[in-house]
Scaffold this motif. Structure first.
Motif, PDB file in Angstrom:
ATOM      1  N   VAL A  77       0.828  -1.205   0.000  1.00 52.66           N
ATOM      2  CA  VAL A  77       0.000   0.000   0.000  1.00 52.66           C
ATOM      3  C   VAL A  77       0.867   1.262   0.000  1.00 52.66           C
ATOM      4  N   ALA A  78       1.924   1.279   0.782  1.00 48.65           N
ATOM      5  CA  ALA A  78       2.760   2.476   0.878  1.00 48.65           C
ATOM      6  C   ALA A  78       3.469   2.762  -0.443  1.00 48.65           C
ATOM      7  N   VAL A  79       4.002   1.726  -1.052  1.00 52.41           N
ATOM      8  CA  VAL A  79       4.720   1.907  -2.314  1.00 52.41           C
ATOM      9  C   VAL A  79       3.761   2.345  -3.414  1.00 52.41           C
ATOM     10  N   SER A  80       2.577   1.734  -3.455  1.00 57.46           N
ATOM     11  CA  SER A  80       1.614   2.119  -4.487  1.00 57.46           C
ATOM     12  C   SER A  80       1.108   3.534  -4.269  1.00 57.46           C
ATOM     13  N   ALA A  81       0.958   3.965  -3.019  1.00 56.60           N
ATOM     14  CA  ALA A  81       0.549   5.349  -2.749  1.00 56.60           C
ATOM     15  C   ALA A  81       1.630   6.326  -3.199  1.00 56.60           C
ATOM     16  N   LEU A  82       2.886   5.977  -2.956  1.00 57.10           N
ATOM     17  CA  LEU A  82       3.991   6.830  -3.388  1.00 57.10           C
ATOM     18  C   LEU A  82       4.060   6.913  -4.911  1.00 57.10           C
ATOM     19  N   LEU A  83       3.908   5.779  -5.592  1.00 58.55           N
ATOM     20  CA  LEU A  83       3.932   5.786  -7.056  1.00 58.55           C
ATOM     21  C   LEU A  83       2.758   6.567  -7.633  1.00 58.55           C
ATOM     22  N   THR A  88       0.802  11.411 -10.292  1.00 58.43           N
ATOM     23  CA  THR A  88      -0.096  12.570 -10.292  1.00 58.43           C
ATOM     24  C   THR A  88       0.689  13.864 -10.456  1.00 58.43           C
ATOM     25  N   ILE A  89       1.804  13.986  -9.767  1.00 57.41           N
ATOM     26  CA  ILE A  89       2.633  15.193  -9.883  1.00 57.41           C
ATOM     27  C   ILE A  89       3.172  15.336 -11.300  1.00 57.41           C
ATOM     28  N   VAL A  92       0.331  16.473 -13.557  1.00 57.13           N
ATOM     29  CA  VAL A  92      -0.011  17.890 -13.337  1.00 57.13           C
ATOM     30  C   VAL A  92       1.044  18.788 -13.976  1.00 57.13           C
ATOM     31  N   VAL A  93       2.300  18.451 -13.804  1.00 59.26           N
ATOM     32  CA  VAL A  93       3.376  19.248 -14.397  1.00 59.26           C
ATOM     33  C   VAL A  93       3.302  19.196 -15.929  1.00 59.26           C
ATOM     34  N   ALA A  94       2.986  18.037 -16.476  1.00 62.02           N
ATOM     35  CA  ALA A  94       2.888  17.912 -17.940  1.00 62.02           C
ATOM     36  C   ALA A  94       1.738  18.718 -18.483  1.00 62.02           C
ATOM     37  N   VAL A  95       0.613  18.707 -17.779  1.00 60.95           N
ATOM     38  CA  VAL A  95      -0.537  19.494 -18.235  1.00 60.95           C
ATOM     39  C   VAL A  95      -0.262  20.983 -18.084  1.00 60.95           C
ATOM     40  N   ALA A  96       0.406  21.363 -16.992  1.00 58.55           N
ATOM     41  CA  ALA A  96       0.713  22.780 -16.774  1.00 58.55           C
ATOM     42  C   ALA A  96       1.712  23.313 -17.790  1.00 58.55           C
ATOM     43  N   ALA A  97       2.562  22.433 -18.316  1.00 58.29           N
ATOM     44  CA  ALA A  97       3.562  22.866 -19.277  1.00 58.29           C
ATOM     45  C   ALA A  97       2.981  23.113 -20.663  1.00 58.29           C
TER      46      ALA A  97
END
Length: 98
Positions: A77-83, A88-89, A92-97
């Motif tokens: 669960v922890a690894v999948s949450a981190l991935l 997501t980040i 978001v960065v790709a869409v913002a660019a």
């Protein structure tokens, strides 16, 4: 003011009843679909017992990528949450660019 609140409460109750009716219809359709195509467990069991009697390994189906990812997320669960957070980040960065 009280009449508007009563009308809103009545509308919410009607919407909840409609959602419950749709959920019941979907559940009934799912039960009917499962009943229409029963799993031939006797064939599966006979095949498995036959293989065991002949000392052969049991056969397993190949795990699909989505099933593999699902089981990985349930175990780690922890690894999948981190991935998920990193993906997501990046998204978001790709869409913002753009």
């Amino acid at each position: 003011m009280a009449a508007a609140a009563a009308a809103a409460a009545a509308a919410a109750a009607a919407a909840a009843a409609a959602v419950a009716a749709v959920a019941a219809a979907v559940a009934a359709a799912a039960v009917a679909a499962v009943a229409a195509f029963p799993v031939p467990t006797s064939t599966i069991t006979a095949t498995a017992l036959g293989r065991a009697a002949l000392s052969q390994p049991c056969t397993a189906r190949y795990e699909r990528a989505l099933e593999h990812a699902s089981s990985f997320c349930r175990r780690g669960v922890a690894v999948s949450a981190l991935l998920t957070a990193i993906a997501t980040i990046v998204a978001v960065v790709a869409v913002a660019a753009i």
